[in-house]
Design a protein around this motif. Structure first.
Motif, PDB file in Angstrom:
ATOM      1  N   ASP B 175       0.739  -1.166  -0.074  1.00 32.19           N
ATOM      2  CA  ASP B 175      -0.276  -0.368   0.077  1.00 32.19           C
ATOM      3  C   ASP B 175       0.338   1.521   0.392  1.00 32.19           C
ATOM      4  O   ASP B 175       1.295   2.271  -0.829  1.00 32.19           O
ATOM      5  N   VAL B 176       1.815   1.479   0.859  1.00 32.12           N
ATOM      6  CA  VAL B 176       2.396   2.344   0.751  1.00 32.12           C
ATOM      7  C   VAL B 176       3.548   2.507  -0.372  1.00 32.12           C
ATOM      8  O   VAL B 176       3.738   3.864  -1.021  1.00 32.12           O
ATOM      9  N   GLU B 177       4.646   1.333  -0.717  1.00 38.15           N
ATOM     10  CA  GLU B 177       4.663   1.422  -2.299  1.00 38.15           C
ATOM     11  C   GLU B 177       3.780   2.651  -3.903  1.00 38.15           C
ATOM     12  O   GLU B 177       4.220   3.150  -3.569  1.00 38.15           O
ATOM     13  N   ASN B 178       3.103   1.758  -3.226  1.00 39.31           N
ATOM     14  CA  ASN B 178       1.475   1.724  -4.615  1.00 39.31           C
ATOM     15  C   ASN B 178       1.319   3.275  -4.213  1.00 39.31           C
ATOM     16  O   ASN B 178       0.884   4.681  -5.362  1.00 39.31           O
ATOM     17  N   ARG B 179       1.154   3.662  -2.867  1.00 40.32           N
ATOM     18  CA  ARG B 179       0.468   5.570  -2.908  1.00 40.32           C
ATOM     19  C   ARG B 179       1.772   6.576  -3.051  1.00 40.32           C
ATOM     20  O   ARG B 179       1.650   7.178  -4.002  1.00 40.32           O
ATOM     21  N   ASP B 180       2.992   5.579  -3.165  1.00 44.82           N
ATOM     22  CA  ASP B 180       4.426   6.544  -3.542  1.00 44.82           C
ATOM     23  C   ASP B 180       4.536   6.444  -5.028  1.00 44.82           C
ATOM     24  O   ASP B 180       4.784   7.554  -5.897  1.00 44.82           O
ATOM     25  N   ALA B 181       3.771   5.693  -5.362  1.00 43.27           N
ATOM     26  CA  ALA B 181       3.797   5.182  -6.858  1.00 43.27           C
ATOM     27  C   ALA B 181       3.091   6.757  -7.544  1.00 43.27           C
ATOM     28  O   ALA B 181       3.226   7.141  -8.235  1.00 43.27           O
ATOM     29  N   VAL B 182       1.703   6.583  -6.586  1.00 42.67           N
ATOM     30  CA  VAL B 182       0.680   7.474  -7.194  1.00 42.67           C
ATOM     31  C   VAL B 182       0.824   8.908  -7.155  1.00 42.67           C
ATOM     32  O   VAL B 182       0.817   9.322  -8.038  1.00 42.67           O
ATOM     33  N   ARG B 183       1.643   8.757  -5.854  1.00 40.61           N
ATOM     34  CA  ARG B 183       2.114  10.182  -5.756  1.00 40.61           C
ATOM     35  C   ARG B 183       2.713  11.012  -6.726  1.00 40.61           C
ATOM     36  O   ARG B 183       2.718  12.362  -7.566  1.00 40.61           O
ATOM     37  N   ALA B 184       3.631  10.459  -7.341  1.00 48.30           N
ATOM     38  CA  ALA B 184       4.794  10.775  -8.323  1.00 48.30           C
ATOM     39  C   ALA B 184       4.418  10.482  -9.613  1.00 48.30           C
ATOM     40  O   ALA B 184       4.274  11.249 -10.162  1.00 48.30           O
ATOM     41  N   ARG B 223     -13.331  12.186 -22.533  1.00 46.40           N
ATOM     42  CA  ARG B 223     -11.525  12.585 -23.484  1.00 46.40           C
ATOM     43  C   ARG B 223     -10.724  12.095 -22.956  1.00 46.40           C
ATOM     44  O   ARG B 223     -10.289  11.679 -23.055  1.00 46.40           O
ATOM     45  N   MET B 224     -10.568  13.299 -21.847  1.00 43.05           N
ATOM     46  CA  MET B 224      -9.417  13.727 -20.609  1.00 43.05           C
ATOM     47  C   MET B 224      -8.706  12.906 -20.260  1.00 43.05           C
ATOM     48  O   MET B 224      -8.079  12.096 -19.766  1.00 43.05           O
ATOM     49  N   GLU B 225     -10.497  12.054 -19.079  1.00 38.36           N
ATOM     50  CA  GLU B 225     -10.095  10.743 -18.268  1.00 38.36           C
ATOM     51  C   GLU B 225     -10.070  10.056 -18.557  1.00 38.36           C
ATOM     52  O   GLU B 225      -8.399   9.338 -18.400  1.00 38.36           O
ATOM     53  N   ARG B 226      -9.670   9.356 -20.491  1.00 33.07           N
ATOM     54  CA  ARG B 226      -9.043   8.389 -20.475  1.00 33.07           C
ATOM     55  C   ARG B 226      -7.318   8.568 -20.912  1.00 33.07           C
ATOM     56  O   ARG B 226      -6.762   7.803 -20.796  1.00 33.07           O
ATOM     57  N   LYS B 227      -7.265  10.085 -21.381  1.00 33.12           N
ATOM     58  CA  LYS B 227      -5.895  10.034 -21.463  1.00 33.12           C
ATOM     59  C   LYS B 227      -4.697  10.278 -20.549  1.00 33.12           C
ATOM     60  O   LYS B 227      -4.291  10.118 -20.371  1.00 33.12           O
ATOM     61  N   ILE B 228      -6.350  11.385 -19.239  1.00 39.90           N
ATOM     62  CA  ILE B 228      -5.635  11.011 -17.993  1.00 39.90           C
ATOM     63  C   ILE B 228      -4.629   9.698 -17.437  1.00 39.90           C
ATOM     64  O   ILE B 228      -3.515   8.663 -16.977  1.00 39.90           O
ATOM     65  N   LEU B 229      -5.795   8.814 -17.643  1.00 35.54           N
ATOM     66  CA  LEU B 229      -5.618   7.043 -17.264  1.00 35.54           C
ATOM     67  C   LEU B 229      -4.571   6.661 -17.698  1.00 35.54           C
ATOM     68  O   LEU B 229      -3.709   5.781 -17.613  1.00 35.54           O
ATOM     69  N   GLN B 230      -4.422   7.080 -18.720  1.00 32.77           N
ATOM     70  CA  GLN B 230      -3.326   6.308 -20.415  1.00 32.77           C
ATOM     71  C   GLN B 230      -2.387   7.095 -19.232  1.00 32.77           C
ATOM     72  O   GLN B 230      -1.138   6.478 -19.141  1.00 32.77           O
ATOM     73  N   LYS B 231      -1.749   7.907 -19.202  1.00 37.63           N
ATOM     74  CA  LYS B 231      -1.188   8.632 -19.226  1.00 37.63           C
ATOM     75  C   LYS B 231      -0.119   8.087 -17.265  1.00 37.63           C
ATOM     76  O   LYS B 231       0.875   7.965 -17.394  1.00 37.63           O
ATOM     77  N   LEU B 232      -1.429   8.604 -16.573  1.00 41.99           N
ATOM     78  CA  LEU B 232      -1.454   7.816 -15.193  1.00 41.99           C
ATOM     79  C   LEU B 232      -0.437   6.266 -14.711  1.00 41.99           C
ATOM     80  O   LEU B 232       0.376   6.089 -14.301  1.00 41.99           O
ATOM     81  N   LYS B 233      -1.256   5.483 -16.136  1.00 42.11           N
ATOM     82  CA  LYS B 233      -0.944   3.613 -16.332  1.00 42.11           C
ATOM     83  C   LYS B 233       0.277   4.015 -16.933  1.00 42.11           C
ATOM     84  O   LYS B 233       1.242   3.124 -16.406  1.00 42.11           O
ATOM     85  N   GLU B 234       1.033   4.814 -17.538  1.00 44.37           N
ATOM     86  CA  GLU B 234       2.107   5.090 -18.389  1.00 44.37           C
ATOM     87  C   GLU B 234       3.070   5.379 -17.583  1.00 44.37           C
ATOM     88  O   GLU B 234       4.538   4.152 -16.738  1.00 44.37           O
ATOM     89  N   ASN B 235       2.674   6.065 -16.518  1.00 44.42           N
ATOM     90  CA  ASN B 235       4.018   6.415 -15.813  1.00 44.42           C
ATOM     91  C   ASN B 235       4.095   5.598 -14.793  1.00 44.42           C
ATOM     92  O   ASN B 235       4.798   5.470 -14.137  1.00 44.42           O
ATOM     93  N   LEU B 236       2.875   4.917 -14.083  1.00 46.08           N
ATOM     94  CA  LEU B 236       3.371   4.323 -13.041  1.00 46.08           C
ATOM     95  C   LEU B 236       3.899   2.823 -13.260  1.00 46.08           C
ATOM     96  O   LEU B 236       4.424   2.669 -12.678  1.00 46.08           O
TER      97      LEU B 236
END
Lengths: 122, 242
Positions: B175-184, B223-236
């Motif tokens: 959980d802690v690791e995931n939270r850090d990754a999400v924050r980044a 549309r923005m949501e889809r793009k953001i999720l894709q971006k977040l997925k890639e960053n994660l």
């Protein structure tokens, strides 16, 4: 980017079911989600119907695989007309609502190609 | 009266009769779009109903002064509503097919038994007739129809859904690791994108509500949501690899 599948279809309403089935198969090959696959089927058939109403005799449908699945639908043969009806407007709005990166190209004022992409599952 | 005049008059008077006239005129679009989504496990009638409601809402939201045609505006609106309907519906938990079929068999045999003997059948009698174990009959009788995860988890109907009370698999370190990754990953978003994430996933607002607060259309949010999720997925993904 790699061409995954290409088909030339006669623009007749009775071949649309076959096109839908083939599109479903390609989407499955490209690992698209179920929803994206279904949306892609709608966009491909709507594009073909647009070209059919535009007066084309047949169309090439090309699926290219990369980060996303890219689809290019291009009208061939026949005498292209430039008299969009309300059905065309709805079809275009539907494609825009369902697909990503929608691009359309016109030739002599008539719609000739419709290109769009669908994202892949992570 | 042309469309622009109709909409202007409706805007000025709020007359429901005018709104109904507009809705009737464009009801065919709801029908056309609903048909495009047939074959995905939802009946046409249900889709048509969702599409029609979206059409009615769309009439209120359409701004004729922007110069776009109503048909061009309403098509993505209806499409969005149907897609939301599919998304919400996928949160329903369905019974396994075998259980559903046995439930139907139990009901049919119970009625037949009652008609033949004038008495209610016991679980054992039903099990004998259906050629299954008594335990199967009891288990299937207890199983409900379709259960919504959004349904109340308690009998008093307090605001706690089944979704809220299903325990998550706990792993504190992960959980802690995931939270850090999400924050980044969130740090890589623009201010507008972060605002959308906050509305949609922090405050859990609908796309429509988010659109209102951000002063954009619902389609834009989608549309923005889809793009953001894709971006977040890639960053994660990148963060996890690093």
């Amino acid at each position: 980017m790699m061409e995954l599948f290409k088909m030339r279809v006669a623009l007749r309403s009775d071949v649309m079911t076959t096109v839908r089935l083939a599109t479903g198969g390609v989407c499955s090959l490209a690992a698209l989600s179920y929803d994206d696959g279904e949306d892609c089927k709608v966009c491909v058939t709507e594009s073909l119907l647009l070209l059919l109403r535009g007066g084309y005799a047949c169309a090439d449908v090309t699926f290219t695989e990369g980060d996303a699945l890219s689809v290019l639908v291009e009208g061939e043969g026949g005498a292209a007309k430039n008299a969009p009806c309300e059905e065309d407007e709805i079809a275009l709005a539907l494609i825009n609502a369902l697909a990503e990166n929608v691009e359309m190209r016109r030739q002599d004022g008539a719609l000739r190609t419709i290109a769009f992409t669908f994202g892949k599952q992570a | 009266m042309n469309d622009e005049e109709l909409f202007r008059k409706y805007r000025e008077t709020g007359d429901v009769a005018i709104r109904n006239a507009i809705v009737e005129k464009y009801l065919y679009i709801a029908s056309v779009i609903a048909k495009k989504f047939v074959g995905r496990g939802v009946e046409y009638d249900d889709l048509y109903q969702v599409a029609s409601l979206a059409l009615i809402k769309g009439v209120d939201r359409f701004d004729e002064s922007k110069g776009s045609k109503f048909s061009t505006f309403i098509t993505p609106t209806i499409t969005g509503e149907i897609k939301n309907y599919f998304r919400d519906r996928s949160r329903l938990v369905h019974l396994p097919r075998k259980v559903s079929e046995l439930r139907v068999g139990i009901k049919r045999e119970a009625e037949r038994y009652l008609a033949e003997t004038g008495k209610n059948a016991t679980a054992k009698e039903l099990a004998d007739r259906l050629g299954v174990s008594e335990e199967d009959v009891i288990r299937c009788s207890e199983a409900g129809g379709v259960v919504s995860l959004d349904g109340a988890a308690d009998r008093e109907g307090e605001n706690v859904s089944l979704y809220d009370v299903i325990p998550a698999e706990e792993n504190v370190f992960e959980d802690v690791e995931n939270r850090d990754a999400v924050r980044a990953a969130l740090a890589s978003l623009s201010e507008t994108e972060r605002k959308l994430v906050m509305y949609r996933f922090g405050k859990e607002l609908s796309q429509m509500e988010t659109a209102k607060r951000m002063g954009v259309s619902q389609m834009n949010v989608s549309r923005m949501e889809r793009k953001i999720l894709q971006k977040l997925k890639e960053n994660l993904k990148k963060t996890m690899v690093e």
